[in-house]
Scaffold this motif. Sequence first.
Motif, short mmCIF file in Angstrom:
data_model
loop_
_atom_site.label_atom_id
_atom_site.label_comp_id
_atom_site.label_asym_id
_atom_site.label_seq_id
_atom_site.Cartn_x
_atom_site.Cartn_y
_atom_site.Cartn_z
N ASP A 265 25.32 10.85 40.84
CA ASP A 265 25.57 10.46 39.63
C ASP A 265 24.74 9.10 39.38
OD1 ASP A 265 26.60 9.77 36.96
OD2 ASP A 265 28.51 9.14 37.85
N GLU A 266 23.62 9.36 38.43
CA GLU A 266 22.90 8.07 38.05
C GLU A 266 22.50 7.41 39.14
OE1 GLU A 266 23.48 6.18 34.58
OE2 GLU A 266 24.47 7.60 33.53
N SER B 135 30.18 11.09 34.45
CA SER B 135 30.86 10.48 35.77
C SER B 135 32.17 11.19 35.71
CB SER B 135 30.68 9.23 35.63
OG SER B 135 29.59 8.52 35.21
N GLN C 28 27.60 6.06 40.80
CA GLN C 28 26.36 5.06 39.99
C GLN C 28 26.81 3.91 40.55
OE1 GLN C 28 27.70 5.75 35.91
NE2 GLN C 28 26.20 4.46 35.20
MG MG Z 1 28.66 7.73 33.96
#
Ligand code: MG
Length: 247
Positions: free
Chosen positions: A170-171, A41, A85
């Motif tokens: 991100d994710e 991240s 995320q």
């Molecule tokens: Mg992360």
Amino acid sequence: MLKIENLHATVADKPILKGLSLAINAGEIHAIMGPNGAGKSTLSYVLGGRPGYEVTEGSVTFEGQDLLDMEPHERAAAGLFLGFQYPVEIPGVSNVQFLRESLNAQRKARGLEPLSGGEFLKLAREKAALLKMDMDMLKRPVNVGFSGGEKKRNEMVQMGILDPRLAILDETDSGLDIDALRTVGDGINTIMRRPDKAVLLITHYQRLLDYVQPDFVHVLADGRIVKSGGPELARELEAHGYAEIAA
Ligand code: MG
Ligand code: ADP
Ligand code: MG
């Protein structure tokens, strides 16, 4: 398109990225996988220009420009999209307002005329249909009361409308059920799998990669890329865990 060389970055004076290098060409989809706390991240925040993330060494160029020298809005106008995320909620601002403002700010920076309300709605309808999204969701306040899956679908519509050159996600797969995972995977493929675009997918698990086949997979551990390979590397990681592969 993106060239990261020997990137070092600190958060609150703590070194997190420790010499990360990565090159992404147009037309490629790269996945970064790695254990919790590896700096995944942090990498996306540094690339997005988030305050508090200090680059202490190294360089990043995006389409030949010094990315680290650009303000976050300049990065977006240059065609960089970041999906997070944990997407933020913006009470009182509808998705339609938010996206039209964002798109028009980017168009202005590129020397293009803003889209009118009518023109924007036409574009939004097209993109929503392409991604099989409900237009009603676009009229609601940004992410307020959205389920995890709805936030991610919404992020795909944002990406479709902003039409970036490079998307860093991100994710994007965290907390998604199978249907939402498929929608997100289809969204990424539909919008971004093109010769003039590229994607950096940051993910913990192999499962999104069943829907979005990466060209390259990298393992990020302790602030640097410790291993790179093809899609098979993601399956090895899933089967054997990070400790063995990254060792
Ligand atoms: Mg992360
Ligand atoms: P990942 O996304 O790979 O799980 P992160 O980039 O979120 O990892 O975090 C990397 C490391 O940086 C972790 O050890 C985390 O605790 C630390 N970190 C992140 N943000 C901060 C912060 N604001 N202050 C101190 N440490 C932080
Ligand atoms: Mg994490």
